[in-house]
Design a protein around this motif. Structure first.
Motif, short mmCIF file in Angstrom:
data_model
loop_
_atom_site.label_atom_id
_atom_site.label_comp_id
_atom_site.label_asym_id
_atom_site.label_seq_id
_atom_site.Cartn_x
_atom_site.Cartn_y
_atom_site.Cartn_z
N CYS B 139 0.84 -1.20 0.00
CA CYS B 139 0.00 0.00 0.00
C CYS B 139 0.88 1.25 0.00
O CYS B 139 0.60 2.23 -0.70
CB CYS B 139 -0.89 0.04 1.24
SG CYS B 139 -2.27 -1.09 1.15
N ALA B 140 1.95 1.22 0.80
CA ALA B 140 2.84 2.37 0.87
C ALA B 140 3.49 2.62 -0.49
O ALA B 140 3.57 3.75 -0.98
CB ALA B 140 3.91 2.15 1.93
N SER B 142 2.41 1.76 -3.44
CA SER B 142 1.50 2.12 -4.53
C SER B 142 0.58 3.28 -4.16
O SER B 142 -0.34 3.60 -4.89
CB SER B 142 0.66 0.90 -4.92
OG SER B 142 0.06 0.35 -3.78
N ASP B 143 0.85 3.88 -3.01
CA ASP B 143 0.05 5.00 -2.55
C ASP B 143 -1.44 4.66 -2.54
O ASP B 143 -2.28 5.41 -3.02
CB ASP B 143 0.31 6.21 -3.46
CG ASP B 143 0.14 7.51 -2.67
OD1 ASP B 143 -0.01 7.43 -1.43
OD2 ASP B 143 0.15 8.58 -3.29
N PRO B 145 -4.79 3.80 -0.40
CA PRO B 145 -5.30 4.06 0.96
C PRO B 145 -5.50 2.77 1.75
O PRO B 145 -6.19 1.85 1.28
CB PRO B 145 -6.65 4.74 0.71
CG PRO B 145 -6.67 5.12 -0.72
CD PRO B 145 -5.70 4.28 -1.45
N ARG B 176 2.94 -0.72 6.25
CA ARG B 176 2.92 0.55 5.53
C ARG B 176 3.89 1.55 6.17
O ARG B 176 4.72 2.16 5.50
CB ARG B 176 1.50 1.14 5.54
CG ARG B 176 1.44 2.47 4.80
CD ARG B 176 0.20 3.26 5.14
NE ARG B 176 0.09 3.51 6.58
CZ ARG B 176 -0.92 4.18 7.12
NH1 ARG B 176 -1.90 4.64 6.38
NH2 ARG B 176 -0.96 4.36 8.43
N ARG B 180 7.24 3.60 4.75
CA ARG B 180 7.24 5.08 4.74
C ARG B 180 8.40 5.66 5.55
O ARG B 180 9.03 6.63 5.15
CB ARG B 180 5.94 5.61 5.33
CG ARG B 180 4.81 5.53 4.33
CD ARG B 180 3.65 6.38 4.83
NE ARG B 180 2.53 6.28 3.91
CZ ARG B 180 1.31 6.66 4.21
NH1 ARG B 180 1.03 7.15 5.40
NH2 ARG B 180 0.35 6.55 3.32
N GLU B 186 10.30 8.01 -4.15
CA GLU B 186 9.09 8.40 -4.85
C GLU B 186 8.80 7.23 -5.79
O GLU B 186 9.45 7.09 -6.81
CB GLU B 186 9.36 9.66 -5.70
CG GLU B 186 8.93 10.96 -5.05
CD GLU B 186 7.47 10.99 -4.62
OE1 GLU B 186 6.62 10.47 -5.38
OE2 GLU B 186 7.19 11.51 -3.52
N TYR B 189 3.67 5.54 -8.10
CA TYR B 189 2.36 4.91 -8.36
C TYR B 189 1.29 5.64 -7.57
O TYR B 189 1.53 6.10 -6.46
CB TYR B 189 2.38 3.43 -7.94
CG TYR B 189 3.37 2.63 -8.73
CD1 TYR B 189 3.15 2.36 -10.07
CD2 TYR B 189 4.53 2.16 -8.13
CE1 TYR B 189 4.07 1.64 -10.80
CE2 TYR B 189 5.45 1.44 -8.86
CZ TYR B 189 5.22 1.17 -10.19
OH TYR B 189 6.13 0.46 -10.91
N ASP B 190 0.14 5.70 -8.15
CA ASP B 190 -0.96 6.37 -7.46
C ASP B 190 -2.23 5.63 -7.82
O ASP B 190 -2.80 5.83 -8.88
CB ASP B 190 -1.00 7.83 -7.92
CG ASP B 190 -2.22 8.55 -7.37
OD1 ASP B 190 -2.86 8.01 -6.44
OD2 ASP B 190 -2.52 9.64 -7.87
N GLU B 192 -5.58 5.34 -7.93
CA GLU B 192 -6.77 6.17 -7.77
C GLU B 192 -8.00 5.29 -7.43
O GLU B 192 -8.18 4.23 -8.00
CB GLU B 192 -6.97 6.85 -9.13
CG GLU B 192 -8.16 7.72 -9.26
CD GLU B 192 -8.39 8.04 -10.75
OE1 GLU B 192 -7.46 7.88 -11.58
OE2 GLU B 192 -9.52 8.45 -11.06
#
Ligand SMILES: Cc1ncc(C[n+]2csc(CCOP(=O)(O)OP(=O)(O)O)c2C)c(N)n1
Ligand code: SF4
Lengths: 287, 591
Positions: B139-140, B142-143, B145, B176, B180, B186, B189-190, B192
């Protein structure tokens, strides 16, 4: 169920092609009597037959019926019964059909204990294929494929059923009409899998296990002090080598048929016009 | 191509790979993202490499590609097996505290994240949750939630009590936070999220759901990979609708149980895989001659014999089309997507009853075990229609009796379909048999009747062709010079391959055929095309043979039989190569 059914109502108009004198005539008559006397009607009865001379019975009886493939009549019967528990199901076959090609199904049908009746016309030979050894043929019984006899002990179908936790195990003799019909009737009335091995002589290919032989050797259990609900008593009789008993060898009074233990009671032919009302719940499970 | 994200977890069988992968897939689906999963598993319960891959995008995804962005590697082998798919910047999450991972080899251009999965899990309440720690770490990267992961954990562990759910959520958070805090990357990945609500299911489950929706009430089967999921789905669910599942002693019993139930009037089914249909072949003949409606589901795997039981193949087409002795009509339906597994199952029951014959419903392994997201409306239960065909009751049975009042279960009719009565129907008594029979079901060897009955049975096929829309699904440019035809699970890969091909300047018209027999007549479209390529997962081109036979022309064949499904990008490349290769008739497969 109608009470005015006569056993001849279960007779079809087809002329049997069994050899004159074949034991299967008597076996079939007893089955029809048992069905009529237990208050079943042809419309509400389903007969499943295997392959062999014995398997022709589906043609000669009048009821809903299927003539299956060799050895597989028992699972067909269970399928019919489970899909519609209101139907009386009777399965018939030969010793080759039931104890050779169908041996696996036999053991599992016994332990599944679906409420139906299984009648095996045991002539200790393959009739329809013209006289080869069957699993119940004697060790020294000479046939076209076993010129010196099978040289293997015959299977003991009663013991197979007993070992598989059978809940009703019986044996009868096709020509002893009254007794035979009565035994099959008890099998029909039994709550669970009623198994009857019937001595049904083949007059054409078996000159050893003949009517005379059985007449001389049969011991009727009703003439003894046998108690079919006594497990130990049943066991010693069933395993008694060389015995030819007639009667109910074992009956489990606490038998719970498969339908009851598995909660199968619906007539499955009855389905809605579309998907069930709450079918979208099935989809939502995948959220 | 929508921007997509490819993720996998791999390790040894027994490491909990499957359930971990499923949790992540569900988390994505619950976040309103589309998901497509694939499994790589060996035929053993413990040990042996296993992986669960997830591809996700905000748009529909329906195949796998040759690319991995994030890999959770529980063993070195996981990295080695996937090297080809990893790229510059791919992230590999592993546990350097694990003895076997201490000297892990990670290629320079990739990012290795050493996360103490086991000790973090222990801190959260137990080592067993180490895979969940890894999901938190993912999750961390791939950003994504973590609330969505929590929602999937809730679904997964809700039954086990609040404490277990809490611990798992804590484990995820630890994973996670560790990434972090310890790594200052960086990742780019995001993932959405959207407000969409999708369902996530595999082909076997879709078949099971279609069976219940389509009125199936009796199922008998014998466990075999990859068909067992159908039985497992139905068990515990079909009872709610008055149905029942029997685990039979073998396939011979299974088909005979199903046959008995069908004769008693139930919509009835059995499911198996290759070796199982061989065992059922004898009874198949009886089903056909006695004109019993039955659905036989064959979830194909690599054969012959036990072959590669956990691998993809479409090798049983001939067995289904021609298997069994004698000549009997049967239908063969082959859904091409997971959603279609549902729709075709409903259709299979209708066809079986309308035409009173056995219907093969076949899915290949990839379709059966792969999961995909769909909007729930795709499974529109209100649209399900049930047609039981010519069932006759006490009022109408008279029309189908002879002068002596005997019912004619095999009446010779113009459309080849005879009336049916269920046991219990007064006046409808009859016997069914595999012996050749007359209209009453009585055995006969009379030539005239033999011919009449054989013709009657085969007339059903003509009738069905007239009445049913046995059509192909069409994609792409109808005027394109190149025609691609495929069946089964290849549709998804092919649809996506068309985008890659377009980039190369290759336009194709693509037909995906869910009906093998009877099948749409493709002669004209083949004549219109310059080139025809038939794509399938077997060595000899069994479907291509049919196409050639129908259209009386040669087609190019693209065959794959290494046990792995087509990937979209790979398929595009191979189609381009096939078209460029003018010399050879056929393209040999890479295995
Ligand atoms: C799969 C298969 N194998 C073999 C046969 C041939 N066959 C027909 S009847 C029979 C033997 C029947 O013997 P049994 O069950 O004892 O019945 P009987 O004819 O003696 O009444 C055989 C082997 C067949 N029909 N199907
Ligand atoms: S061959 Fe034997 S079993 Fe068959 S009909 Fe004749 S007597 Fe009966």
């Amino acid at each position: 169920m109608s009470s005015d059914v006569r056993f001849t109502d279960f007779k079809s108009d087809a002329q049997p092609t069994w050899c004159p004198g074949c034991g299967d005539f008597g076996t079939m008559n007893g089955m029809m009597k048992a069905l009529a006397e237990t208050g079943n009607s042809p419309d509400e009865t389903f007969v499943v037959a295997g392959i062999g001379c014995s398997g022709k019975i589906g043609t000669y009886m009048r009821s809903y019926a299927i003539h299956g493939v060799h050895g597989r009549a028992l699972p067909v019967g269970a399928g019919v019964k489970l899909a519609n528990p209101d139907i009386e199901v009777m399965v018939a076959g030969g010793d080759g059909d039931g104890y050779s090609i169908g041996a696996g199904h036999f053991v599992h049908a016994v332990r599944r204990n679906v409420d139906m009746t299984y009648v095996v016309m045991d002539n200790r030979i393959y009739g329809l294929t013209k006289g080869q050894a069957s699993p119940t043929s004697r060790e020294d019984f000479e046939t076209s494929t076993t010129p010196e006899g099978p040289q293997q002990p015959p299977v003991n179908p009663l013991a197979l059923a007993f070992a598989a936790s059978g809940t009703f195990i019986a044996q009868s003799f096709s020509t002893d009409a009254q007794r035979h019909a009565e035994i099959v009737k008890q099998a029909v009335e039994h709550d669970g899998f009623g198994f009857v091995n019937v001595f049904s002589p083949c007059v054409t290919f078996n000159d050893v296990d003949t009517y005379d032989y059985f007449r001389d050797h049969i011991v009727d259990l009703q003439d003894t002090d046998h108690d079919p609900t006594d497990y130990e008593d049943a066991r010693s009789r069933i395993l008694d080598p060389g015995s030819e008993y007639q009667g109910v060898l074992y009956r489990d009074e606490d038998s719970v048929p498969y339908e009851e233990s598995h909660g199968v009671d619906a007539d499955m032919s009855d389905i809605p016009d579309g998907a069930p009302e709450d079918a979208m719940d099935l989809v939502r499970e995948f959220y | 191509m929508p921007a997509d994200f490819n993720w996998a977890i791999g390790g040894e069988a027994g490491d909990g790979i499957d359930s971990t992968g499923k949790i992540f897939a569900q988390a994505l689906s619950r976040a309103g993202r589309h998901v497509f999963t694939s499994k790589d598993f060996a035929s053993r319960i413990r040990g042996g490499y296993t992986a669960y891959k997830v591809r996700t995008s905000v748009e529909q995804v329906q195949s796998v590609v040759d690319r991995l962005d994030v890999l959770i590697a529980l063993t070195q082998r996981t990295i080695d097996e996937n090297l080809d798919e990893l790229h510059e910047g791919s992230v590999i999450i592993y546990d350097g505290e694990r003895t076997t991972m201490q000297d892990v080899e990670i290629p320079e251009e990739m990012i290795g994240l050493d996360v103490p999965l086991k000790s973090l899990a222990e801190d959260a309440g137990g080592a067993i949750m180490r895979n969940v720690v890894a999901l938190g770490a993912a999750c961390a990267v791939s950003d994504f939630p973590i609330e969505n992961l929590n929602s999937a954990l809730e679904k997964r562990f809700g039954d086990k009590g609040a404490a277990i759910v809490e611990n798992n959520m804590a484990a995820a958070r630890k994973g996670r936070d560790y990434v972090r805090d310890e790594y200052d990357y960086e990742f780019g990945y995001d993932l959405e999220c959207t407000d969409e609500n999708y369902v996530l299911l595999n082909g076997d489950e879709a078949i099971g759901m279609g069976a219940i929706a389509g009125g199936c009430r009796f199922y008998a089967g014998y466990p075999i990979t990859p068909a067992t999921d159908v039985m497992e789905y139905l068990t515990g669910r079909i009872e709610r609708y008055g149905g029942h599942v029997v685990q039979a002693e073998d396939e011979l019993a299974a088909i005979n149980l199903a046959l008995g139930a069908a004769r008693a009037g139930a919509r009835s089914m059995t499911a198996t895989s290759g070796p199982g249909i061989d065992l059922m072949a004898e009874t198949f003949g009886l089903v056909a001659t006695s004109e019993t409606p039955l659905v036989i589901c064959n979830v194909m795997r690599s054969g012959p014999s036990t072959g590669m039981p956990t691998k993809q193949e479409q090798g049983d087409l001939n067995a289904m089309l021609y298997g069994g002795h004698g000549e009997v009509p049967r239908f063969v339906l082959a859904p091409t997507t997971i959603a279609e597994c549902f729709h075709k199952t409903v259709e299979a029951f209708n066809l079986a009853e309308k035409y009173q014959l056995p219907v093969y419903l076949t899915a290949d392994l990839s379709l059966a075990v792969t999961e995909q997201t769909y909007p729930p409306e795709e499974f529109d239960m209100d649209a399900v229609e049930i047609d039981r065909g010519k069932v006759v009751d006490e009022e109408t049975v008279g029309e189908w009796q002879d002068e002596q009042g005997r019912f004619k279960p095999h009446a010779i009719t113009d459309d080849g379909v005879s009336p049916r009565t269920f046991p219990g129907t007064e006046g409808g008594v009859h016997m069914s048999t595999g012996l050749e029979h007359d209209e009453l079901g009585r055995r006969t060897e009379e030539t005239g009747m033999r011919i009449k009955q054989v013709d009657k049975r085969s007339r059903k096929v003509e009738t069905a062709k007239e009445r049913e829309p046995f059509e192909a699904r069409e994609f792409g440019d109808p005027d394109a010079e190149t025609l691609v035809i495929s069946w089964g699970s290849n549709e998804g890969a092919m649809v996506e391959a068309m985008d890659f091909l377009k980039e190369e300047g290759i336009d194709v018209r693509f037909l995906s055929v869910p009906y093998v027999f009877p099948r749409p007549d493709l002669t004209e479209v083949i004549e219109d095309a310059e080139e025809t390529v038939v794509v399938e997962c077997n060595a000899t081109g069994q479907f291509a043979d049919l196409i050639e036979h129908d259209a009386l022309t040669r087609v190019k064949r693209l065959n794959k039989y290494d046990g792995v499904r087509y990937k979209a990008d790979e398929l595009a490349e191979r189609i381009a190569a096939t078209l460029a290769d003018d010399g050879g008739e056929t393209e040999e497969a890479t295995t």
